[in-house]
Design a protein around this motif. Structure first.
Motif, short mmCIF file in Angstrom:
data_model
loop_
_atom_site.label_atom_id
_atom_site.label_comp_id
_atom_site.label_asym_id
_atom_site.label_seq_id
_atom_site.Cartn_x
_atom_site.Cartn_y
_atom_site.Cartn_z
N PRO A 31 0.80 -1.23 0.00
CA PRO A 31 0.00 0.00 0.00
C PRO A 31 0.83 1.27 0.00
O PRO A 31 0.34 2.33 -0.37
CB PRO A 31 -0.83 -0.12 1.28
CG PRO A 31 -0.09 -1.09 2.15
CD PRO A 31 0.55 -2.06 1.20
N TRP A 32 2.08 1.20 0.40
CA TRP A 32 2.94 2.39 0.51
C TRP A 32 3.90 2.54 -0.66
O TRP A 32 4.81 3.37 -0.64
CB TRP A 32 3.75 2.32 1.80
CG TRP A 32 4.27 0.95 2.13
CD1 TRP A 32 3.67 0.01 2.93
CD2 TRP A 32 5.47 0.33 1.64
NE1 TRP A 32 4.42 -1.13 2.99
CE2 TRP A 32 5.54 -0.97 2.20
CE3 TRP A 32 6.50 0.75 0.80
CZ2 TRP A 32 6.58 -1.85 1.93
CZ3 TRP A 32 7.55 -0.12 0.52
CH2 TRP A 32 7.57 -1.41 1.09
N ALA A 33 3.69 1.76 -1.73
CA ALA A 33 4.65 1.75 -2.84
C ALA A 33 4.86 3.14 -3.44
O ALA A 33 5.99 3.53 -3.73
CB ALA A 33 4.17 0.78 -3.93
N MET A 34 3.79 3.90 -3.64
CA MET A 34 3.92 5.20 -4.30
C MET A 34 4.72 6.20 -3.45
O MET A 34 5.31 7.13 -3.99
CB MET A 34 2.55 5.79 -4.61
CG MET A 34 1.86 5.16 -5.81
SD MET A 34 0.35 6.05 -6.26
CE MET A 34 1.04 7.63 -6.78
N PHE A 35 4.74 5.99 -2.14
CA PHE A 35 5.47 6.92 -1.27
C PHE A 35 6.98 6.87 -1.52
O PHE A 35 7.68 7.83 -1.19
CB PHE A 35 5.18 6.63 0.20
CG PHE A 35 3.78 6.99 0.61
CD1 PHE A 35 3.40 8.30 0.81
CD2 PHE A 35 2.82 6.00 0.78
CE1 PHE A 35 2.10 8.64 1.18
CE2 PHE A 35 1.52 6.32 1.16
CZ PHE A 35 1.16 7.64 1.34
N ILE A 36 7.45 5.77 -2.09
CA ILE A 36 8.89 5.69 -2.40
C ILE A 36 9.11 5.63 -3.91
O ILE A 36 10.16 5.17 -4.37
CB ILE A 36 9.55 4.48 -1.69
CG1 ILE A 36 8.88 3.16 -2.06
CG2 ILE A 36 9.54 4.68 -0.19
CD1 ILE A 36 9.62 1.95 -1.50
N LYS A 40 2.17 1.41 -8.07
CA LYS A 40 1.46 0.60 -7.08
C LYS A 40 0.28 -0.12 -7.73
O LYS A 40 -0.51 0.49 -8.47
CB LYS A 40 0.94 1.47 -5.94
CG LYS A 40 0.24 0.67 -4.83
CD LYS A 40 -0.24 1.57 -3.71
CE LYS A 40 -1.52 2.28 -4.07
NZ LYS A 40 -2.67 1.32 -4.13
N SER A 41 0.17 -1.39 -7.43
CA SER A 41 -0.98 -2.16 -7.88
C SER A 41 -2.22 -1.76 -7.09
O SER A 41 -2.16 -1.52 -5.88
CB SER A 41 -0.70 -3.66 -7.70
OG SER A 41 -1.86 -4.42 -7.92
N LEU A 313 -1.13 -13.79 -9.99
CA LEU A 313 -0.59 -14.05 -11.33
C LEU A 313 0.10 -12.81 -11.88
O LEU A 313 1.06 -12.92 -12.65
CB LEU A 313 -1.71 -14.51 -12.27
CG LEU A 313 -2.26 -15.92 -12.03
CD1 LEU A 313 -3.31 -16.26 -13.08
CD2 LEU A 313 -1.13 -16.96 -12.05
N LYS A 314 -0.37 -11.63 -11.49
CA LYS A 314 0.30 -10.40 -11.90
C LYS A 314 1.71 -10.35 -11.31
O LYS A 314 2.67 -9.97 -11.99
CB LYS A 314 -0.50 -9.17 -11.47
CG LYS A 314 -1.82 -9.00 -12.20
CD LYS A 314 -2.55 -7.74 -11.73
CE LYS A 314 -3.88 -7.59 -12.47
NZ LYS A 314 -4.61 -6.37 -12.05
N PHE A 315 1.82 -10.73 -10.05
CA PHE A 315 3.14 -10.77 -9.42
C PHE A 315 4.06 -11.74 -10.15
O PHE A 315 5.21 -11.41 -10.46
CB PHE A 315 3.01 -11.16 -7.94
CG PHE A 315 4.32 -11.48 -7.27
CD1 PHE A 315 5.20 -10.46 -6.95
CD2 PHE A 315 4.67 -12.78 -6.98
CE1 PHE A 315 6.42 -10.74 -6.33
CE2 PHE A 315 5.88 -13.08 -6.36
CZ PHE A 315 6.75 -12.05 -6.04
N ILE A 316 3.55 -12.93 -10.43
CA ILE A 316 4.34 -13.93 -11.15
C ILE A 316 4.71 -13.42 -12.54
O ILE A 316 5.86 -13.55 -12.99
CB ILE A 316 3.58 -15.27 -11.27
CG1 ILE A 316 3.30 -15.86 -9.88
CG2 ILE A 316 4.35 -16.24 -12.15
CD1 ILE A 316 4.55 -16.23 -9.12
N ALA A 317 3.74 -12.81 -13.24
CA ALA A 317 3.98 -12.33 -14.60
C ALA A 317 5.03 -11.22 -14.63
O ALA A 317 5.90 -11.20 -15.51
CB ALA A 317 2.67 -11.85 -15.23
N ILE A 318 4.97 -10.29 -13.68
CA ILE A 318 5.96 -9.22 -13.64
C ILE A 318 7.34 -9.79 -13.34
O ILE A 318 8.35 -9.34 -13.90
CB ILE A 318 5.56 -8.15 -12.60
CG1 ILE A 318 4.29 -7.43 -13.05
CG2 ILE A 318 6.69 -7.13 -12.40
CD1 ILE A 318 3.72 -6.47 -12.01
#
Length: 366
Positions: A31-36, A40-41, A313-318
């Motif tokens: 949830p905090w991905a954009m802060f760094i 973010k998904s 599956l998005k995590f695996i695909a990335i």
């Protein structure tokens, strides 16, 4: 002087960079991905962060230790001018090029993903690590060459004796504890472009050098006590996870970090110290892939996150996208284009590229 190749240290560098890729991809689903500054998904996988909280106290310090060890071996056949020139080519040049031309790419993708105005601003990004390493080389080189000129002296013998017991390596944690008390990092794993990351890296780089300088005793100790170090680290992680919600007091995390690292060194020395064609290839590929991986995984997130597939599956695909594209860019562009090679830490000539394996001098007293 007889020499023995240290394949285990090469493997640990490769593995640490591989873990770095997984770690950065996991951030996309927090949830905090954009802060760094990460894409973010909209759908999250916060459960991914549970194992990451175990990794994040030792994965970067491990690379600093290994870098200090690598400098020791690089000094064996170089004077200070040759060493500085070699490190300038291998570290400072890729850092400067990446600063203006590579780290900006993933920010372009970030801006495009969020429909922000496209703007160019050079920044260190994930390459802060290289800037730190070059600074450590410059700062510590006088000390290291002094030690080199006084090998087999009282200091080296004293270090060798100290490293002969289970507690010997752990005693250096005192310096890491002092660093956390003085700098007060919040959180502990915030290494990038912080004073905490700089001073912790400086200590790990210094002691990585000293561990190898002290002789084979250190390796015999971590080999003998590897499971005890890992067991102590696991206990400290359990305390951190269940009592402190993953962010324990700095002194506990400093000890935990070193326990994981010493256990990993012991396992590597036991199981990874042998040659292979895979290692020869990966030890060359790891550095350029580290440099390019961020814009590749951002591109993967840009393409895959909008898809209507389950989030895992998005995590695996990335992950698959990042690994494959990094390989293709390295193998068919960076490795083969002579003019690009030095910009990504590779030698000018692509033919008969040596494996980059670390060499450990054999001491007669061991």
């Amino acid at each position: 002087m007889e020499t023995q190749r240290r394949y285990d240290i090469d493997w640990l560098r490769v593995i640490a960079i591989g873990l770095l890729l997984i770690y950065h991809i996991a951030i996309i689903f927090q949830p905090w991905a954009m802060f760094i500054g990460f894409i973010k998904s909209d759908e999250l996988l916060e459960g991914l962060w549970k194992p990451m909280t175990m990794l994040n106290v030792w994965r970067i310090p491990l690379l600093f230790y290994v870098s200090g060890m690598g400098l020791y071996f690089a000094m064996r056949k170089r004077n200070w001018k040759q060493l500085l020139l070699e490190r300038t080519k291998r570290i400072l040049l890729p850092f400067a090029f990446g600063f203006v031309a590579i780290t900006t790419l993933h920010m372009f993708i970030f801006q495009k993903y969020y429909n922000l105005p496209i703007g160019y601003f050079p920044h260190a990004g994930h390459l802060w690590f290289l800037g730190n390493i070059f600074a450590y080389v410059v700062v510590l080189m006088p000390l290291f060459f002094y030690l080199k000129q006084n090998e087999n002296g009282r200091l080296q013998n004293g270090l060798s004796h100290l490293m002969g017991s289970f507690a010997g390596p752990l005693l250096i944690s005192i310096f890491f504890i002092i660093e956390t008390v003085v700098v007060k990092p919040q959180p502990f794993a915030m290494y990038a472009q912080t004073w905490h990351g700089f001073f912790l890296g400086l200590l790990a780089f210094l002691f990585g050098f000293l561990f190898v300088y002290s002789g084979k005793t250190f390796w015999q100790t971590v080999l003998k006590w590897r499971w005890l170090y890992i067991g102590l680290a696991a206990v400290l992680f359990g305390i951190r996870y269940f009592i402190y919600a993953t962010e324990a007091p700095g002194y506990l995390m400093a000890i935990e970090s070193n326990c994981w690292i010493f256990g990993v060194f012991g396992l590597g020395y036991k199981y990874l110290n042998h040659p292979s064609k895979t290692l020869s290839y990966l030890s060359q590929a790891a550095y350029p892939i580290y440099i390019i991986h961020m814009f590749v995984l951002y591109a993967g997130a840009f393409l895959i996150l909008p898809m209507t597939i389950p989030v895992f599956l998005k995590f695996i695909a990335i992950t698959v996208f990042t690994v494959i594209m990094c390989y293709l860019i390295y193998e068919f562009i960076l490795r083969r284009a002579s003019f690009l090679r030095p910009l990504f830490g590779l030698k000018w000539i692509s033919k008969n590229v040596d494996s980059g394996e670390i060499i450990e001098p054999q001491r007669s007293k061991i």
